[in-house]
Scaffold this motif. Structure first.
Motif, PDB file in Angstrom:
ATOM      1  N   ASP A 175       8.505  37.246 -80.114  1.00  0.00           N
ATOM      2  CA  ASP A 175       7.626  38.333 -79.688  1.00  0.00           C
ATOM      3  C   ASP A 175       6.237  37.808 -79.318  1.00  0.00           C
ATOM      4  O   ASP A 175       5.639  38.259 -78.332  1.00  0.00           O
ATOM      5  CB  ASP A 175       7.492  39.388 -80.795  1.00  0.00           C
ATOM      6  CG  ASP A 175       8.729  40.262 -80.909  1.00  0.00           C
ATOM      7  OD1 ASP A 175       9.499  40.334 -79.926  1.00  0.00           O
ATOM      8  OD2 ASP A 175       8.936  40.873 -81.967  1.00  0.00           O
ATOM      9  N   ASP A 176       5.719  36.868 -80.125  1.00  0.00           N
ATOM     10  CA  ASP A 176       4.427  36.258 -79.799  1.00  0.00           C
ATOM     11  C   ASP A 176       4.479  35.610 -78.424  1.00  0.00           C
ATOM     12  O   ASP A 176       3.571  35.770 -77.600  1.00  0.00           O
ATOM     13  CB  ASP A 176       4.055  35.161 -80.820  1.00  0.00           C
ATOM     14  CG  ASP A 176       3.767  35.701 -82.209  1.00  0.00           C
ATOM     15  OD1 ASP A 176       3.366  36.871 -82.317  1.00  0.00           O
ATOM     16  OD2 ASP A 176       3.948  34.936 -83.185  1.00  0.00           O
ATOM     17  N   TYR A 177       5.555  34.863 -78.199  1.00  0.00           N
ATOM     18  CA  TYR A 177       5.666  34.130 -76.946  1.00  0.00           C
ATOM     19  C   TYR A 177       5.804  35.071 -75.749  1.00  0.00           C
ATOM     20  O   TYR A 177       5.180  34.855 -74.699  1.00  0.00           O
ATOM     21  CB  TYR A 177       6.852  33.162 -76.995  1.00  0.00           C
ATOM     22  CG  TYR A 177       6.943  32.349 -75.729  1.00  0.00           C
ATOM     23  CD1 TYR A 177       5.939  31.451 -75.393  1.00  0.00           C
ATOM     24  CD2 TYR A 177       8.009  32.515 -74.851  1.00  0.00           C
ATOM     25  CE1 TYR A 177       5.997  30.730 -74.215  1.00  0.00           C
ATOM     26  CE2 TYR A 177       8.075  31.793 -73.680  1.00  0.00           C
ATOM     27  CZ  TYR A 177       7.053  30.902 -73.362  1.00  0.00           C
ATOM     28  OH  TYR A 177       7.108  30.190 -72.186  1.00  0.00           O
ATOM     29  N   LEU A 178       6.597  36.109 -75.904  1.00  0.00           N
ATOM     30  CA  LEU A 178       6.741  37.078 -74.818  1.00  0.00           C
ATOM     31  C   LEU A 178       5.412  37.752 -74.500  1.00  0.00           C
ATOM     32  O   LEU A 178       5.111  38.055 -73.338  1.00  0.00           O
ATOM     33  CB  LEU A 178       7.808  38.116 -75.164  1.00  0.00           C
ATOM     34  CG  LEU A 178       9.252  37.603 -75.150  1.00  0.00           C
ATOM     35  CD1 LEU A 178      10.197  38.675 -75.681  1.00  0.00           C
ATOM     36  CD2 LEU A 178       9.671  37.182 -73.741  1.00  0.00           C
ATOM     37  N   GLN A 179       4.601  37.970 -75.525  1.00  0.00           N
ATOM     38  CA  GLN A 179       3.273  38.550 -75.304  1.00  0.00           C
ATOM     39  C   GLN A 179       2.418  37.601 -74.460  1.00  0.00           C
ATOM     40  O   GLN A 179       1.677  38.035 -73.565  1.00  0.00           O
ATOM     41  CB  GLN A 179       2.596  38.842 -76.641  1.00  0.00           C
ATOM     42  CG  GLN A 179       1.271  39.587 -76.517  1.00  0.00           C
ATOM     43  CD  GLN A 179       0.643  39.880 -77.870  1.00  0.00           C
ATOM     44  OE1 GLN A 179       1.215  39.595 -78.930  1.00  0.00           O
ATOM     45  NE2 GLN A 179      -0.552  40.446 -77.848  1.00  0.00           N
ATOM     46  N   VAL A 180       2.527  36.307 -74.719  1.00  0.00           N
ATOM     47  CA  VAL A 180       1.772  35.324 -73.948  1.00  0.00           C
ATOM     48  C   VAL A 180       2.201  35.315 -72.491  1.00  0.00           C
ATOM     49  O   VAL A 180       1.360  35.399 -71.583  1.00  0.00           O
ATOM     50  CB  VAL A 180       1.936  33.906 -74.550  1.00  0.00           C
ATOM     51  CG1 VAL A 180       1.369  32.846 -73.603  1.00  0.00           C
ATOM     52  CG2 VAL A 180       1.246  33.814 -75.903  1.00  0.00           C
ATOM     53  N   ILE A 181       3.499  35.221 -72.224  1.00  0.00           N
ATOM     54  CA  ILE A 181       3.933  35.104 -70.825  1.00  0.00           C
ATOM     55  C   ILE A 181       3.820  36.434 -70.080  1.00  0.00           C
ATOM     56  O   ILE A 181       3.666  36.455 -68.861  1.00  0.00           O
ATOM     57  CB  ILE A 181       5.352  34.512 -70.706  1.00  0.00           C
ATOM     58  CG1 ILE A 181       6.424  35.445 -71.287  1.00  0.00           C
ATOM     59  CG2 ILE A 181       5.416  33.142 -71.348  1.00  0.00           C
ATOM     60  CD1 ILE A 181       7.856  34.953 -70.982  1.00  0.00           C
ATOM     61  N   ARG A 182       3.873  37.547 -70.808  1.00  0.00           N
ATOM     62  CA  ARG A 182       3.637  38.839 -70.165  1.00  0.00           C
ATOM     63  C   ARG A 182       2.218  38.868 -69.605  1.00  0.00           C
ATOM     64  O   ARG A 182       1.984  39.377 -68.501  1.00  0.00           O
ATOM     65  CB  ARG A 182       3.832  39.971 -71.174  1.00  0.00           C
ATOM     66  CG  ARG A 182       3.875  41.368 -70.548  1.00  0.00           C
ATOM     67  CD  ARG A 182       4.117  42.428 -71.623  1.00  0.00           C
ATOM     68  NE  ARG A 182       5.422  42.270 -72.243  1.00  0.00           N
ATOM     69  CZ  ARG A 182       6.542  42.768 -71.754  1.00  0.00           C
ATOM     70  NH1 ARG A 182       6.527  43.473 -70.643  1.00  0.00           N
ATOM     71  NH2 ARG A 182       7.695  42.580 -72.383  1.00  0.00           N
ATOM     72  N   ALA A 183       1.273  38.302 -70.367  1.00  0.00           N
ATOM     73  CA  ALA A 183      -0.116  38.287 -69.928  1.00  0.00           C
ATOM     74  C   ALA A 183      -0.365  37.178 -68.908  1.00  0.00           C
ATOM     75  O   ALA A 183      -0.950  37.404 -67.844  1.00  0.00           O
ATOM     76  CB  ALA A 183      -1.041  38.125 -71.130  1.00  0.00           C
ATOM     77  N   LYS A 184       0.081  35.958 -69.211  1.00  0.00           N
ATOM     78  CA  LYS A 184      -0.272  34.802 -68.389  1.00  0.00           C
ATOM     79  C   LYS A 184       0.428  34.787 -67.035  1.00  0.00           C
ATOM     80  O   LYS A 184      -0.153  34.364 -66.036  1.00  0.00           O
ATOM     81  CB  LYS A 184       0.080  33.506 -69.127  1.00  0.00           C
ATOM     82  CG  LYS A 184      -0.966  33.012 -70.092  1.00  0.00           C
ATOM     83  CD  LYS A 184      -0.733  31.553 -70.434  1.00  0.00           C
ATOM     84  CE  LYS A 184      -0.829  30.690 -69.204  1.00  0.00           C
ATOM     85  NZ  LYS A 184      -0.572  29.260 -69.453  1.00  0.00           N
ATOM     86  N   THR A 185       1.673  35.205 -66.994  1.00  0.00           N
ATOM     87  CA  THR A 185       2.471  35.093 -65.768  1.00  0.00           C
ATOM     88  C   THR A 185       2.835  36.447 -65.176  1.00  0.00           C
ATOM     89  O   THR A 185       2.588  36.714 -64.003  1.00  0.00           O
ATOM     90  CB  THR A 185       3.761  34.297 -66.050  1.00  0.00           C
ATOM     91  OG1 THR A 185       3.423  33.009 -66.553  1.00  0.00           O
ATOM     92  CG2 THR A 185       4.598  34.148 -64.796  1.00  0.00           C
ATOM     93  N   ALA A 186       3.425  37.309 -65.995  1.00  0.00           N
ATOM     94  CA  ALA A 186       3.998  38.545 -65.459  1.00  0.00           C
ATOM     95  C   ALA A 186       2.937  39.530 -64.985  1.00  0.00           C
ATOM     96  O   ALA A 186       3.181  40.311 -64.052  1.00  0.00           O
ATOM     97  CB  ALA A 186       4.898  39.195 -66.507  1.00  0.00           C
TER      98      ALA A 186
END
Length: 338
Positions: A175-186
């Protein structure tokens, strides 16, 4: 180590961005001209640094999404070109900043700007490109479009800081990681897709459909990148397999292998990622553990899941060549694994 996956409806043909490239070719010609114009400066180092990355061979998928999403709703004018260029400048600025934060030496097979010109120049030229992007947004005159892209810029920066806070921490959750890539990439994929219907005066349903499409396409895109670092080919990556591992980056395949491993195996990951023990022998062991626990296959399944959400987001919209091209982009993003 290659990875083969089913591609659903398109399993009998090679998924490609060519339909999108062909449909947006005239618009992208104008985008490329505007990029060269707006990256110019009397300060010699600015165009040198900017053009080093801008000309490095990226597909410019994000600005194509802006052009396509505007055309889907019948837009005619030149605001789509300005917003598409703004999106590309935001992306380029993010890459310049990322390479400094990550201390990266290579990008797309070339030395990063920070290696050639230094960290300070990379950060400041990134800031220049962001300024140029916002000037073009203001020229468009759409407060809604400006709000979407300004919000994305803020979210991307938050994602960078969040990534720093979880860096080299093996207790990072999925979940932490998905939060990062949701912000950084998506977030930028979503904004690039949403501003098209905004300037085309589409209704809220159309705007939300493209926003959801972009967000979930971006998540799928990044998860596939995570897989490619451990299961791709160096020639396709523009970098060496295992670069994420050597840089101590925590990505989903690592998170899954760590959480599924024995106590001894989890200690290996802590020594490697947190302790910096990432030589060739350690990489081989990491690849073995990732294979043992099916981390790549499960990361691919996550990517396919988000790709399906992106496909469903467009389902209610009228059939068109633009819609077909955007749907094929989803399959292309996942097919990069093959």
């Amino acid at each position: 180590m290659g990875v083969v996956i089913p591609l659903g409806e398109n399993k009998n043909k090679q998924a490609s961005v060519k339909p999108l490239v062909d449909l947006t070719s005239s618009g992208m010609d104008r985008v490329n001209q505007l990029i060269l114009s707006k990256a110019g400066s009397d300060v010699q180092m600015i165009p040198e640094v900017a053009n080093h990355l801008i000309s490095s061979g990226g597909k410019r998928l994000r600005p194509m999404l802006t052009l396509a999403s505007a055309a889907m709703f019948g837009y005619q004018g030149d605001s789509d070109v300005k917003l598409a260029t703004s999106v590309e400048f935001m992306h380029t600025a993010t890459l310049l900043h990322d390479d400094v934060v990550d201390e990266s030496d290579l990008r797309r097979g070339k030395s990063t700007a920070r290696i050639i010109w230094g960290n300070q120049a990379s950060v400041l030229v990134g800031d220049f490109l962001l300024g140029q992007a916002f000037k073009m947004m203001v020229e468009v005159g759409s407060l809604d479009a400006l709000d979407v892209l300004a919000t994305a810029a803020s979210v991307i920066a938050e994602g960078e800081v969040l990534q720093l806070s979880v860096a080299k921490n093996m207790e990072t959750t999925e979940d932490d990681y998905l939060q990062v890539i949701r912000a950084k990439t998506a977030a930028l994929f979503a904004a690039a897709s949403e501003v098209g219907p905004i300037i085309a005066n589409a209704d809220r349903a159309g705007r939300n459909a493209l926003k959801s499409y972009g967000m979930n396409l971006g998540l799928a895109f990044q998860l596939v990148d995570d897989v490619l670092d451990y299961g791709g080919k160096a020639a396709d990556l523009g970098k060496n397999v295992g670069d994420d591992f050597r840089e101590g980056k925590i990505t989903l395949p690592v998170i899954l292998a760590y959480r599924r491993g024995t106590q001894e195996e989890r200690q290996f990951w802590r020594d490697a990622i947190e302790g910096g023990e990432t030589d060739a022998a350690q990489l081989e062991k990491a690849l073995g553990l990732i294979s043992k626990y099916g981390s790549l296959g499960d990361t691919i399944q996550r990517a396919l899941h988000y790709g399906t959400i992106a496909r469903d987001a467009l389902a209610p919209l009228p059939e068109s060549a633009w819609k077909d091209a955007l749907l094929e982009v989803i399959d292309f993003c996942v097919a990069r694994i093959n």
